[in-house]
Design a protein around this motif. Structure first.
Motif, PDB file in Angstrom:
ATOM      1  N   VAL A 393       0.842  -1.200   0.000  1.00  0.00           N
ATOM      2  CA  VAL A 393       0.000   0.000   0.000  1.00  0.00           C
ATOM      3  C   VAL A 393       0.877   1.251   0.000  1.00  0.00           C
ATOM      4  O   VAL A 393       0.629   2.206  -0.746  1.00  0.00           O
ATOM      5  N   LEU A 394       1.918   1.236   0.816  1.00  0.00           N
ATOM      6  CA  LEU A 394       2.840   2.364   0.862  1.00  0.00           C
ATOM      7  C   LEU A 394       3.533   2.567  -0.477  1.00  0.00           C
ATOM      8  O   LEU A 394       3.766   3.699  -0.912  1.00  0.00           O
ATOM      9  N   ALA A 395       3.859   1.484  -1.158  1.00  0.00           N
ATOM     10  CA  ALA A 395       4.556   1.581  -2.440  1.00  0.00           C
ATOM     11  C   ALA A 395       3.750   2.374  -3.466  1.00  0.00           C
ATOM     12  O   ALA A 395       4.330   3.008  -4.349  1.00  0.00           O
ATOM     13  N   THR A 396       2.432   2.357  -3.355  1.00  0.00           N
ATOM     14  CA  THR A 396       1.606   3.090  -4.313  1.00  0.00           C
ATOM     15  C   THR A 396       1.782   4.599  -4.175  1.00  0.00           C
ATOM     16  O   THR A 396       1.345   5.355  -5.047  1.00  0.00           O
ATOM     17  N   ARG A 397       2.418   5.051  -3.090  1.00  0.00           N
ATOM     18  CA  ARG A 397       2.614   6.480  -2.847  1.00  0.00           C
ATOM     19  C   ARG A 397       3.891   7.017  -3.491  1.00  0.00           C
ATOM     20  O   ARG A 397       4.314   8.144  -3.204  1.00  0.00           O
ATOM     21  N   GLN A 398       4.480   6.250  -4.390  1.00  0.00           N
ATOM     22  CA  GLN A 398       5.716   6.677  -5.036  1.00  0.00           C
ATOM     23  C   GLN A 398       5.552   8.048  -5.697  1.00  0.00           C
ATOM     24  O   GLN A 398       6.393   8.939  -5.521  1.00  0.00           O
ATOM     25  N   GLY A 399       4.470   8.218  -6.452  1.00  0.00           N
ATOM     26  CA  GLY A 399       4.220   9.513  -7.073  1.00  0.00           C
ATOM     27  C   GLY A 399       3.847  10.590  -6.073  1.00  0.00           C
ATOM     28  O   GLY A 399       4.181  11.770  -6.246  1.00  0.00           O
ATOM     29  N   VAL A 400       3.155  10.202  -5.005  1.00  0.00           N
ATOM     30  CA  VAL A 400       2.809  11.154  -3.945  1.00  0.00           C
ATOM     31  C   VAL A 400       4.077  11.735  -3.326  1.00  0.00           C
ATOM     32  O   VAL A 400       4.152  12.941  -3.031  1.00  0.00           O
ATOM     33  N   MET A 401       5.089  10.878  -3.136  1.00  0.00           N
ATOM     34  CA  MET A 401       6.350  11.358  -2.574  1.00  0.00           C
ATOM     35  C   MET A 401       6.959  12.457  -3.443  1.00  0.00           C
ATOM     36  O   MET A 401       7.520  13.433  -2.936  1.00  0.00           O
ATOM     37  N   LEU A 402       6.833  12.322  -4.754  1.00  0.00           N
ATOM     38  CA  LEU A 402       7.358  13.353  -5.649  1.00  0.00           C
ATOM     39  C   LEU A 402       6.629  14.679  -5.424  1.00  0.00           C
ATOM     40  O   LEU A 402       7.250  15.751  -5.447  1.00  0.00           O
ATOM     41  N   THR A 403       5.312  14.622  -5.181  1.00  0.00           N
ATOM     42  CA  THR A 403       4.572  15.864  -4.965  1.00  0.00           C
ATOM     43  C   THR A 403       4.976  16.555  -3.667  1.00  0.00           C
ATOM     44  O   THR A 403       4.777  17.768  -3.525  1.00  0.00           O
ATOM     45  N   HIS A 404       5.547  15.818  -2.712  1.00  0.00           N
ATOM     46  CA  HIS A 404       6.036  16.459  -1.479  1.00  0.00           C
ATOM     47  C   HIS A 404       7.092  17.523  -1.772  1.00  0.00           C
ATOM     48  O   HIS A 404       7.284  18.447  -0.967  1.00  0.00           O
ATOM     49  N   LEU A 405       7.794  17.383  -2.882  1.00  0.00           N
ATOM     50  CA  LEU A 405       8.870  18.328  -3.203  1.00  0.00           C
ATOM     51  C   LEU A 405       8.345  19.737  -3.443  1.00  0.00           C
ATOM     52  O   LEU A 405       9.136  20.696  -3.462  1.00  0.00           O
ATOM     53  N   LYS A 406       7.040  19.895  -3.611  1.00  0.00           N
ATOM     54  CA  LYS A 406       6.464  21.233  -3.826  1.00  0.00           C
ATOM     55  C   LYS A 406       6.746  22.164  -2.647  1.00  0.00           C
ATOM     56  O   LYS A 406       6.657  23.389  -2.804  1.00  0.00           O
ATOM     57  N   ARG A 407       7.066  21.610  -1.487  1.00  0.00           N
ATOM     58  CA  ARG A 407       7.383  22.444  -0.322  1.00  0.00           C
ATOM     59  C   ARG A 407       8.661  23.242  -0.526  1.00  0.00           C
ATOM     60  O   ARG A 407       8.866  24.271   0.132  1.00  0.00           O
ATOM     61  N   TRP A 408       9.546  22.772  -1.411  1.00  0.00           N
ATOM     62  CA  TRP A 408      10.852  23.427  -1.585  1.00  0.00           C
ATOM     63  C   TRP A 408      11.167  23.761  -3.045  1.00  0.00           C
ATOM     64  O   TRP A 408      12.064  24.565  -3.294  1.00  0.00           O
ATOM     65  N   TYR A 409      10.450  23.145  -3.986  1.00  0.00           N
ATOM     66  CA  TYR A 409      10.778  23.315  -5.399  1.00  0.00           C
ATOM     67  C   TYR A 409       9.512  23.589  -6.206  1.00  0.00           C
ATOM     68  O   TYR A 409       8.411  23.181  -5.830  1.00  0.00           O
ATOM     69  N   SER A 410       9.706  24.247  -7.332  1.00  0.00           N
ATOM     70  CA  SER A 410       8.600  24.400  -8.282  1.00  0.00           C
ATOM     71  C   SER A 410       8.331  23.054  -8.941  1.00  0.00           C
ATOM     72  O   SER A 410       9.193  22.161  -8.921  1.00  0.00           O
ATOM     73  N   PRO A 411       7.150  22.859  -9.543  1.00  0.00           N
ATOM     74  CA  PRO A 411       6.883  21.587 -10.228  1.00  0.00           C
ATOM     75  C   PRO A 411       7.927  21.232 -11.273  1.00  0.00           C
ATOM     76  O   PRO A 411       8.343  20.072 -11.378  1.00  0.00           O
ATOM     77  N   VAL A 412       8.388  22.208 -12.041  1.00  0.00           N
ATOM     78  CA  VAL A 412       9.368  21.890 -13.074  1.00  0.00           C
ATOM     79  C   VAL A 412      10.706  21.512 -12.447  1.00  0.00           C
ATOM     80  O   VAL A 412      11.412  20.619 -12.959  1.00  0.00           O
ATOM     81  N   GLU A 413      11.073  22.135 -11.329  1.00  0.00           N
ATOM     82  CA  GLU A 413      12.309  21.756 -10.645  1.00  0.00           C
ATOM     83  C   GLU A 413      12.202  20.334 -10.092  1.00  0.00           C
ATOM     84  O   GLU A 413      13.161  19.553 -10.157  1.00  0.00           O
ATOM     85  N   ALA A 414      11.036  19.998  -9.534  1.00  0.00           N
ATOM     86  CA  ALA A 414      10.845  18.651  -9.000  1.00  0.00           C
ATOM     87  C   ALA A 414      10.898  17.608 -10.112  1.00  0.00           C
ATOM     88  O   ALA A 414      11.538  16.550  -9.958  1.00  0.00           O
ATOM     89  N   LEU A 415      10.245  17.889 -11.230  1.00  0.00           N
ATOM     90  CA  LEU A 415      10.272  16.947 -12.352  1.00  0.00           C
ATOM     91  C   LEU A 415      11.677  16.812 -12.930  1.00  0.00           C
ATOM     92  O   LEU A 415      12.094  15.715 -13.319  1.00  0.00           O
ATOM     93  N   THR A 416      12.407  17.903 -13.002  1.00  0.00           N
ATOM     94  CA  THR A 416      13.782  17.842 -13.493  1.00  0.00           C
ATOM     95  C   THR A 416      14.640  16.974 -12.579  1.00  0.00           C
ATOM     96  O   THR A 416      15.472  16.185 -13.042  1.00  0.00           O
ATOM     97  N   MET A 417      14.420  17.085 -11.260  1.00  0.00           N
ATOM     98  CA  MET A 417      15.174  16.279 -10.318  1.00  0.00           C
ATOM     99  C   MET A 417      14.890  14.794 -10.530  1.00  0.00           C
ATOM    100  O   MET A 417      15.812  13.969 -10.512  1.00  0.00           O
TER     101      MET A 417
END
Length: 487
Positions: A393-417
């Motif tokens: 169940v936790l593994a399904t949050r892989q993409g959710v973890m990427l959205t956490h980066l919005k706290r420090w980065y713009s969406p394009v910066e997070a996607l680039t990372m």
């Protein structure tokens, strides 16, 4: 922990008959080569698994796709290439085999033999990369992993590998576990899954993070290894010579890089976060051995002391780093060292934990904000990973973890990372790179690993958190694994 190593061969046959000619010929060659009995038996075990797995996949309707009967051209797409900060519109892209052939503007030249897919002005991005994944640990609770037969673990991992791919993660770096045979099965087309950059078992010291031995296995008797070590769950080294030996063992099996443990960890109950494991000379022995093989060492390190000791030894990649301070971050930037960290923001980012693991994870969460702020302040090269383990169940949050980066980065910066930057870190494996082409970018000649997103993730990163709905096409290595767009 019941880990069993498998060597292996692959077979394209879907028949369960073990008298298959290809298998028999292979067995004869191995015997003739005077390989060890242990290696031969391991190979036979993997061969039997390879003959069974395709039928299991077909029974569930999830057999890996065949190569396209015709070359594919995508038209009418908007492109995020993994490097630029803006989209390019009105493009077409041709796929030639496993690579991107040509990217052009407008309509492609007429090509009667090509399959043409109109993307409807949707956004195409590179396949996502997870730099901290445990392919064999993601799908099963730790209680099961400690007791299960390895055959069951591999079957569970193969199912999770396909789900990982369909979440849009076309490449993962496995930083702990015997993932070699899983990689072989994926690369051979026996099962669906992401590209795997394997590290083999993480290398630790007696009492370090990852030392899951029962107390009945203590003390060690000379250089003797325990059953769990033999099966590839982890590897213990307590001297410079043992470090060199364990590192070489992983490269012998096909590791693209190796991972050492520099301090305590969350999931190992008897290893407090503040403890230190390897000495600087021992870490340097690993770095020198990896350099002899043309690649690098990643070190699990949370605290300033663990990170600084790793930097002094020449380590090129730090995993985690959640408790580092300003001075340590400045040293990382000065040494041009990669930080591969994870955006843990609350207890939903881990499987249910008991004490003392829960308290240690709360300490890690408390350091997350500072870690990313320090990384930005000092311009540290930063990679994205998730480290989601012990829960399907936790593994399904892989993409959710990427959205956490919005706290420090713009969406394009997070996607680039998660694409182009992670691809640069993968390339650090140099001579041991199992996929020596460009990953994480969409450009001519790069691997054809791509996603078609329904919406613009450069404006709304949350689209990545719902891959079932928002990923319309998933392609890896020029093969389409998901397509809800009519050709």
């Amino acid at each position: 922990m019941s880990w069993r190593k498998y060597g292996g061969i692959t077979s394209n046959s879907s028949s369960p008959c073990l008298c298959d000619k290809t298998l028999a010929q292979y067995a004869n060659r191995r015997i003739s080569a005077d390989l060890s009995r242990r290696g031969f038996v391991a190979g036979m075990a993997a061969s039997m698994l390879s003959l069974i797995l395709p039928d299991l996949g077909k029974a569930q309707g999830i057999s890996p796709p065949e190569a396209p009967a015709r070359p594919v051209t995508f038209t009418n797409l908007r492109l995020f290439d993994g490097k630029s900060s803006t989209l390019r519109s009105g493009l077409y892209m041709s796929i030639d085999g496993s690579r991107i052939g040509h990217i052009g503007t407008g309509q492609p030249p007429s090509a009667d033999n090509r399959m043409v897919i109109d993307c409807g002005n949707k956004v195409m991005i590179p396949g996502l990369i997870d730099m901290h994944w445990h392919a064999l640990l993601a799908a099963l609770p730790i209680q099961v992993l400690l007791q299960a037969d390895m055959g069951f673990v591999y079957l569970a991992a193969s199912g999770e590998a396909e789900r990982t791919l369909l979440r849009g993660f076309t490449t993962i770096r496995d930083v702990g576990g015997p993932s070699f045979v899983l990689k072989q099965a994926i690369d051979g087309g026996l099962i669906s899954g992401p590209r795997i950059y394997p590290s083999g078992p993480m290398i630790t010291t007696t009492g370090g993070h990852g030392d899951f031995r029962p107390l009945s296995d203590i003390p060690r008797s000379g250089g003797q290894v325990t059953r769990m070590e033999q099966e590839g769950g982890f590897a213990i080294a307590d001297s410079e010579d043992e470090v060199r030996l364990r590192v070489r063992e992983q490269f012998l099996q096909g590791a693209s890089q190796v991972k050492l443990v520099g301090c305590g960890g969350v999931s190992t109950p008897r290893s407090p976060l503040d403890m230190l494991t390897f000495t600087q000379p021992q870490l340097r022995a690993a770095v020198e051995t990896a350099a002899d093989w043309g690649t690098y060492v990643a070190v699990h390190a949370y605290t300033p002391e663990a990170v600084q000791r790793s930097l002094s030894a020449g380590v090129q990649c730090i995993e985690h780093g959640h408790l580092m301070d300003d001075r340590t971050a400045a040293l990382m930037a000065k040494n041009d060292t990669w930080l591969s960290t994870q955006p843990f923001v609350d207890e939903n980012d881990a499987a249910a934990l008991t004490e003392p693991s829960r308290s240690k994870f709360l300490e890690v969460i408390a350091g997350t904000d500072s870690t990313y702020k320090l990384a930005r302040k000092h311009g540290i090269k930063t990679a994205f990973g998730t480290d989601l383990i012990f829960s399907p169940v936790l593994a399904t949050r892989q993409g959710v973890m990427l959205t956490h980066l919005k706290r420090w980065y713009s969406p394009v910066e997070a996607l680039t990372m998660a694409t182009g930057a992670n691809g640069q870190l993968l390339a650090l494996s140099k001579e041991r790179n199992p996929y020596p082409g460009k990953l994480g970018v969409l450009e001519e000649g790069a691997y054809a690993d791509l996603l078609l997103v329904d919406g613009n993730p450069l404006e709304n990163l949350d689209l990545i958190a719902n891959p079932d709905q928002n990923l319309r096409i998933v392609m890896k290595d020029g093969r389409v694994y998901k397509n809800t767009i009519a050709a």
